[in-house]
Design a protein around this motif. Structure first.
Motif, PDB file in Angstrom:
ATOM      1  N   LEU A  49      -1.140   6.478   6.650  1.00 40.72           N
ATOM      2  CA  LEU A  49      -1.114   5.084   7.085  1.00 40.72           C
ATOM      3  C   LEU A  49      -0.902   4.712   8.432  1.00 40.72           C
ATOM      4  N   SER A  63       2.130   2.074  -3.530  1.00 37.68           N
ATOM      5  CA  SER A  63       1.102   2.260  -4.416  1.00 37.68           C
ATOM      6  C   SER A  63       0.352   3.617  -3.974  1.00 37.68           C
ATOM      7  N   SER A  64       0.628   4.031  -2.982  1.00 36.30           N
ATOM      8  CA  SER A  64      -0.141   5.302  -2.464  1.00 36.30           C
ATOM      9  C   SER A  64       0.494   6.719  -2.365  1.00 36.30           C
ATOM     10  N   ALA A  65      -0.260   7.597  -2.682  1.00 36.72           N
ATOM     11  CA  ALA A  65       0.344   9.011  -2.560  1.00 36.72           C
ATOM     12  C   ALA A  65       0.877   9.328  -1.012  1.00 36.72           C
ATOM     13  N   SER A  66       0.619   8.630  -0.296  1.00 34.85           N
ATOM     14  CA  SER A  66       0.630   8.908   1.234  1.00 34.85           C
ATOM     15  C   SER A  66       2.130   8.645   1.704  1.00 34.85           C
ATOM     16  N   SER A  67       2.827   9.618   2.279  1.00 35.42           N
ATOM     17  CA  SER A  67       4.202   9.275   2.589  1.00 35.42           C
ATOM     18  C   SER A  67       4.142   9.182   4.034  1.00 35.42           C
ATOM     19  N   GLU A  94      -5.521   9.456   4.455  1.00 36.61           N
ATOM     20  CA  GLU A  94      -4.369   9.970   3.715  1.00 36.61           C
ATOM     21  C   GLU A  94      -2.985   9.639   4.318  1.00 36.61           C
ATOM     22  N   ARG A 120       0.877  -1.243  -0.157  1.00 34.72           N
ATOM     23  CA  ARG A 120       0.044   0.253  -0.007  1.00 34.72           C
ATOM     24  C   ARG A 120       0.939   1.405   0.085  1.00 34.72           C
ATOM     25  N   ARG A 121       1.659   1.296   0.836  1.00 33.28           N
ATOM     26  CA  ARG A 121       2.879   2.493   0.661  1.00 33.28           C
ATOM     27  C   ARG A 121       3.720   2.550  -0.704  1.00 33.28           C
TER      28      ARG A 121
END
Length: 142
Positions: free
Chosen positions: A65, A29-33, A63, A26-27
């Motif tokens: 994780l 593929s995600s925009a969330s950092s 937004e 998920r990290r």
């Protein structure tokens, strides 16, 4: 009770150690950092009571994780951490640690902390936290 498979749905979208590979996927593929890792212990009453608040916090902030690790049960990811107070949070921006410390076990308090950390510089992780930093960076076991 040490085995927590039955709790998987209870904590969604909070990732447990058994879901670390899914968290890493998920990290990527995600925009969330931002990743917030709550370090607790099953024997700690504050931690047990805080689980519901932590899950609600994760649901309010999609937004970001969130992961929840037990300092005794999840030693493979975090090493042998010796913490005095709970909950202790490790907050990462990307793979960089930006916060490590005890947090007040309240959703609003953690929300304020996360806002303050938006522009915080990276920290040099304490040596005891290196296994978790490696796991966050996808280098578990180093």
């Amino acid at each position: 009770m040490k085995h927590r498979d039955s709790e998987t749905l209870e904590y969604a979208p909070v990732y447990l150690a058994a879901q670390w590979a899914a968290l890493q996927a998920r990290r990527r593929s995600s925009a969330s950092s931002t990743l917030v890792v709550c370090l607790c212990a099953e024997w700690c009453a504050v931690c047990r009571d805080f689980k519901t608040e932590y899950r609600a916090l994760a649901q309010q902030q999609p937004e970001i994780l969130f992961a929840y690790l037990d300092i005794e049960d999840d030693e493979a990811l975090i090493g042998a951490l010796d913490l005095d107070d709970f909950p202790t949070l490790a907050v990462f921006r990307g793979d960089a640690l930006v916060h490590f410390g005890v947090a007040k076990a309240e959703r609003d308090s953690i929300t304020r902390l996360l806002r303050k950390l938006d522009a915080s510089p990276s920290l040099t992780p304490p040596l005891a936290l290196q296994p978790l930093c490696n796991a966050v960076g996808g280098k578990a076991g180093e």
